[in-house]
Design a protein around this motif. Structure first.
Motif, PDB file in Angstrom:
ATOM      1  N   UNK A   1       0.830  -1.212   0.000  1.00 48.65           N
ATOM      2  CA  UNK A   1       0.000   0.000   0.000  1.00 48.65           C
ATOM      3  C   UNK A   1       0.859   1.255   0.000  1.00 48.65           C
ATOM      4  N   UNK A   2       1.987   1.219   0.721  1.00 45.69           N
ATOM      5  CA  UNK A   2       2.878   2.381   0.758  1.00 45.69           C
ATOM      6  C   UNK A   2       3.618   2.544  -0.564  1.00 45.69           C
ATOM      7  N   UNK A   3       4.065   1.436  -1.144  1.00 43.43           N
ATOM      8  CA  UNK A   3       4.750   1.529  -2.432  1.00 43.43           C
ATOM      9  C   UNK A   3       3.845   2.163  -3.474  1.00 43.43           C
ATOM     10  N   UNK A   4       2.557   1.879  -3.407  1.00 36.70           N
ATOM     11  CA  UNK A   4       1.617   2.431  -4.387  1.00 36.70           C
ATOM     12  C   UNK A   4       1.340   3.919  -4.166  1.00 36.70           C
ATOM     13  N   UNK A   5       1.914   4.488  -3.114  1.00 31.29           N
ATOM     14  CA  UNK A   5       1.852   5.944  -2.946  1.00 31.29           C
ATOM     15  C   UNK A   5       2.946   6.649  -3.745  1.00 31.29           C
ATOM     16  N   UNK A   6       3.906   5.880  -4.271  1.00 30.43           N
ATOM     17  CA  UNK A   6       4.996   6.464  -5.051  1.00 30.43           C
ATOM     18  C   UNK A   6       4.441   7.068  -6.336  1.00 30.43           C
ATOM     19  N   UNK A   7       5.092   8.137  -6.788  1.00 32.59           N
ATOM     20  CA  UNK A   7       4.701   8.772  -8.048  1.00 32.59           C
ATOM     21  C   UNK A   7       5.949   9.055  -8.867  1.00 32.59           C
ATOM     22  N   UNK A   8       5.891   8.795 -10.160  1.00 33.15           N
ATOM     23  CA  UNK A   8       6.976   9.110 -11.091  1.00 33.15           C
ATOM     24  C   UNK A   8       6.356   9.784 -12.300  1.00 33.15           C
ATOM     25  N   UNK A   9       6.862  10.987 -12.634  1.00 32.92           N
ATOM     26  CA  UNK A   9       6.281  11.729 -13.758  1.00 32.92           C
ATOM     27  C   UNK A   9       7.285  12.738 -14.297  1.00 32.92           C
ATOM     28  N   UNK A  10       7.029  13.197 -15.515  1.00 34.98           N
ATOM     29  CA  UNK A  10       7.856  14.240 -16.116  1.00 34.98           C
ATOM     30  C   UNK A  10       7.703  15.539 -15.336  1.00 34.98           C
ATOM     31  N   UNK A  11       8.783  16.275 -15.199  1.00 33.03           N
ATOM     32  CA  UNK A  11       8.680  17.584 -14.560  1.00 33.03           C
ATOM     33  C   UNK A  11       7.673  18.460 -15.289  1.00 33.03           C
ATOM     34  N   UNK A  12       7.602  18.343 -16.593  1.00 28.20           N
ATOM     35  CA  UNK A  12       6.668  19.153 -17.378  1.00 28.20           C
ATOM     36  C   UNK A  12       5.214  18.819 -17.084  1.00 28.20           C
ATOM     37  N   UNK A  13       4.970  17.648 -16.439  1.00 26.18           N
ATOM     38  CA  UNK A  13       3.599  17.262 -16.081  1.00 26.18           C
ATOM     39  C   UNK A  13       3.292  17.519 -14.613  1.00 26.18           C
ATOM     40  N   UNK A  14       4.152  18.265 -13.925  1.00 31.94           N
ATOM     41  CA  UNK A  14       4.029  18.398 -12.472  1.00 31.94           C
ATOM     42  C   UNK A  14       2.679  18.962 -12.045  1.00 31.94           C
ATOM     43  N   UNK A  15       2.081  19.831 -12.856  1.00 33.99           N
ATOM     44  CA  UNK A  15       0.803  20.444 -12.469  1.00 33.99           C
ATOM     45  C   UNK A  15      -0.365  19.491 -12.613  1.00 33.99           C
ATOM     46  N   UNK A  16      -0.227  18.482 -13.450  1.00 35.36           N
ATOM     47  CA  UNK A  16      -1.309  17.513 -13.654  1.00 35.36           C
ATOM     48  C   UNK A  16      -0.696  16.161 -13.999  1.00 35.36           C
ATOM     49  N   UNK A  17       0.029  15.605 -13.052  1.00 43.99           N
ATOM     50  CA  UNK A  17       0.758  14.365 -13.316  1.00 43.99           C
ATOM     51  C   UNK A  17      -0.208  13.199 -13.484  1.00 43.99           C
ATOM     52  N   UNK A  18      -0.036  12.406 -14.541  1.00 44.84           N
ATOM     53  CA  UNK A  18      -0.891  11.232 -14.733  1.00 44.84           C
ATOM     54  C   UNK A  18      -0.619  10.166 -13.687  1.00 44.84           C
ATOM     55  N   UNK A  19      -1.554   9.251 -13.538  1.00 44.52           N
ATOM     56  CA  UNK A  19      -1.399   8.165 -12.576  1.00 44.52           C
ATOM     57  C   UNK A  19      -0.342   7.174 -13.063  1.00 44.52           C
ATOM     58  N   UNK A  20       0.309   6.536 -12.108  1.00 42.54           N
ATOM     59  CA  UNK A  20       1.254   5.478 -12.448  1.00 42.54           C
ATOM     60  C   UNK A  20       0.542   4.134 -12.558  1.00 42.54           C
ATOM     61  N   UNK A  21       1.167   3.227 -13.303  1.00 36.62           N
ATOM     62  CA  UNK A  21       0.690   1.851 -13.406  1.00 36.62           C
ATOM     63  C   UNK A  21       1.606   0.958 -12.570  1.00 36.62           C
TER      64      UNK A  21
END
Length: 481
Positions: free
Chosen positions: A198-218
Motif C-alpha cells: 500500500x505504501x509503495x503504491x503511494x509512489x509517483x513518477x512523472x515528467x517535470x513538465x507534467x508536475x501540475x497535472x501528473x498522470x497516474x502510475x501503473x
C-alpha cells in the motif's frame, strides 16, 4: 681518472649485459596462449596473430570483470520490460513478496520492493515522489550510486519529491525538489516501503513538465512472473555492454574502462560488429571471466571477505566502501563479487548502523569445506538472541543463476515464521534437504538433488553484538546418513 681530470662512471661490461637481459625478450616464449617466437625481440610473422589473439582475450576477460555492473542493469531492464515494466511511469512490485519464479539476483522473500527505470533522454527532467518511511535508491546505468531517497535520503523518511536531471542538463532547476543530476540517461529505481504494498503504491513518477497535472502510475505485480534479469555469461555479455555504451554519453564512463571496451570494438557511435575470430575470443573471454567471478564470489581469497577468522561465512560488501575504494585504489574483486551476486548500490549498505539498515552473510560450503550438495541433508544452528532489531532471515539461492532456488515458491526461513521450533537454549536449528527431516518441517528449506545451493543470512536492524562480533554463526553441518 681520465686525462681531462674527470672520473669515469657507469656499469661494467658484465653488469651492463645483465641489465640488458632484464629488458629483453627471449627468442622462444611459452605462454598460456601458445608459444611465441621472436628474432632479437621482434615477433616473427607466424607468432604475431597468436600474440594479438592473446591480447584480445586478456582485454575481453578484463572487460567482463569490470563491466559486470553495467551488463547487470542492461539485463535487468530487458527482463523488466518482458514483465511489463517498460516505461518510467510503470512500477514493478512484488505482492506480497518475491517468489523463486523470476530469475533475479538474490532477492529476499521477506520484504516488498518496487522497481523501474528512468529514461531521462526520452522524458527529460523526471520527478519521483517517495512515500514516508521508505528506503529508496537511484543508481545510474553503470550501477553507480546517484541518490538515496526516504529514510537514508535528505527527506529523512518524511517523504518528498526528488528531481532527476539528465547528463549535461542546462535548463531550469525549480525549487521544491531534492535535485540530482545523473551521468547517464537510464537510471535504476528501487523503492522499498516499510508499510508494504500500500505504501509503495503511494509512489509517483512523472515528467517535470507534467508536475501540475501528473498522470497516474501503473503498478505491475512481478512477484510471480517468469522473466530473466541476469546478464549473460557468454558472447551475449558484450552485446549487452555495447547496447549500454551506444545509449549513453561518452563522459558516462571512465577513460580506462572505455578504452578497454573500445579496443574490442565497443564504442559510442560505432556499430559493434566483431568478425568471427574476435567473436570466438570474446565468447571464451566471457566464459573465463564468469569462472573468475564465480571463484571471487564462492571461494573468496581476500581476507577481508571473511567475517570471522577460521570461518567460511563471508561479507557480500567487502571493504566498507560503496565505491569499493581503499586508500584511493579500487578493489576490483570486491566490485565484481558484489555485482555478480547482488543489485542496488548505496552508502547505506556499506555502513550499517546499530539498529538500522541490514547486515548480510553468506557461504557456499559446509563445516568440512565441501561444497553444498542439494541431494544431502544439512543443519545450521542460529545461535540464541540473533542481533536483529527487526527480524532475521535465511534465503537459499541457486549457485548458477544467483537467484532464489526453485525448490519452493519461498525457499527461506525467518524469525517471522510463526511455527519455528526453538531449542532449549533459545537457538534455532535450520534444515536443508530435498525432503524435510521428520518433525523438522517448520525449520526446513528444500533443496534440489543434482544442484548446489548457497544460503544468505540477513539481519534487519543489526544490533551491537553484530558489530562487536560477540555473536557468531557456526558452520553448516553435513548430516551423515
Amino acid at each position: 681518472m681520465a686525462l681531462d681530470g674527470t672520473t669515469k662512471a657507469g656499469l661494467s661490461a658484465e653488469n651492463l649485459a645483465e641489465e640488458v637481459s632484464h629488458v629483453s625478450t627471449q627468442d622462444r616464449l611459452s605462454t598460456p596462449f601458445g608459444e611465441f617466437e621472436f628474432f632479437d625481440g621482434v615477433p616473427k610473422p607466424a607468432s604475431v596473430q597468436s600474440i594479438f589473439d592473446g591480447l584480445d582475450l586478456v582485454r575481453g576477460i578484463t572487460a567482463f570483470l569490470n563491466a559486470v555492473p553495467g551488463a547487470s542493469l542492461v539485463a535487468m531492464r530487458r527482463g523488466l520490460r518482458v514483465a511489463g515494466v517498460d516505461s518510467p511511469d510503470k512500477i514493478g512490485f512484488t505482492d506480497p513478496r518475491c517468489t523463486s519464479t523470476p530469475i533475479f539476483l538474490t532477492p529476499n522473500t521477506e520484504t516488498t520492493y518496487g522497481v523501474t527505470f528512468l529514461d531521462l533522454k526520452a522524458w527529460g527532467p523526471t520527478v519521483i515522489e517517495v512515500p514516508p518511511q521508505s528506503l529508496c535508491v537511484v543508481d545510474d546505468f553503470w550501477f553507480r550510486y546517484v541518490a538515496d531517497m526516504g529514510i537514508a535520503g535528505p527527506d529523512h523518511g518524511e517523504g518528498g519529491a526528488y528531481l532527476f536531471l539528465p547528463p549535461g542538463y542546462e535548463g531550469e532547476r525549480p525549487d521544491g525538489y531534492f535535485t540530482f543530476e545523473s551521468p547517464t540517461f537510464t537510471n535504476f529505481v528501487v523503492i522499498r516501503a516499510l508499510a508494504g504494498v500500500s505504501a509503495i503504491k503511494q509512489s509517483r513518477i512523472y515528467r517535470l513538465s507534467d508536475a501540475d497535472a501528473a498522470p497516474q502510475n501503473t503498478f505491475v505485480n512481478i512477484g510471480e512472473q517468469a522473466f530473466n534479469t541476469v546478464h549473460s555469461n557468454d558472447f551475449s555479455f558484450f552485446e549487452e555492454i555495447a547496447q549500454l555504451v551506444a545509449e549513453e554519453p561518452t563522459a558516462a564512463l571512465d577513460p580506462e574502462r572505455a578504452g578497454n571496451l573500445a579496443s574490442l570494438g565497443i564504442a559510442h557511435a560505432r556499430p559493434f560488429a566483431p568478425d568471427e575470430r574476435l567473436r570466438g575470443i570474446l565468447d571464451d573471454a566471457a566464459r573465463i571471466g564468469a569462472a573468475m567471478a564465480r571463484a571471487t564470489l564462492y571461494a573468496a581469497r581476500d581476507p577481508q571477505s571473511f567475517r570471522w577468522d577460521g570461518s567460511s561465512w563471508k561479507n557480500g560488501f567487502v571493504g566498507g566502501s560503496y565505491e569499493f575504494l581503499n586508500d584511493g585504489a579500487r578493489n576490483l574483486d570486491a566490485r565484481t563479487l558484489f555485482h555478480y551476486a547482488a543489485t542496488v548500490i548505496t552508502p547505506a549498505m556499506a555502513h550499517a548502523q546499530v539498529g538500522a539498515g541490514s547486515a548480510y552473510l553468506y557461504t557456499a560450503e559446509d563445516a568440512d569445506g565441501a561444497l553444498l550438495d542439494g541431494a544431502a541433508t544439512y543443519s545450521l544452528r542460529i545461535p540464541a538472541d540473533p542481533p536483529a532489531k527487526n527480524f532475521w532471515s535465511v534465503d537459499v539461492y541457486d549457485t548458477q543463476t544467483r537467484s532464489l532456488l526453485q525448490s519452493a515458491p519461498f525457499p527461506a526461513v525467518s524469525s517471522l515464521t510463526g511455527e519455528l521450533q526453538l531449542e532449549a537454549d533459545g537457538s534455532c536449528v535450520l534444515w536443508f534437504a530435498p525432503v524435510a527431516p521428520e518433525g523438522k518441517e517448520s525449520n526446513w528449506i528444500p533443496t534440489l538433488a543434482g544442484k548446489s545451493w548457497w544460503p544468505l543470512l540477513r539481519l534487519y536492524g543489526p544490533l551491537e553484538p553484530w558489530f562487536d562480533m560477540s555473536w557468531q554463526m557456526p558452520e553448516i553441518v553435513h548430516e551423515q546418513d
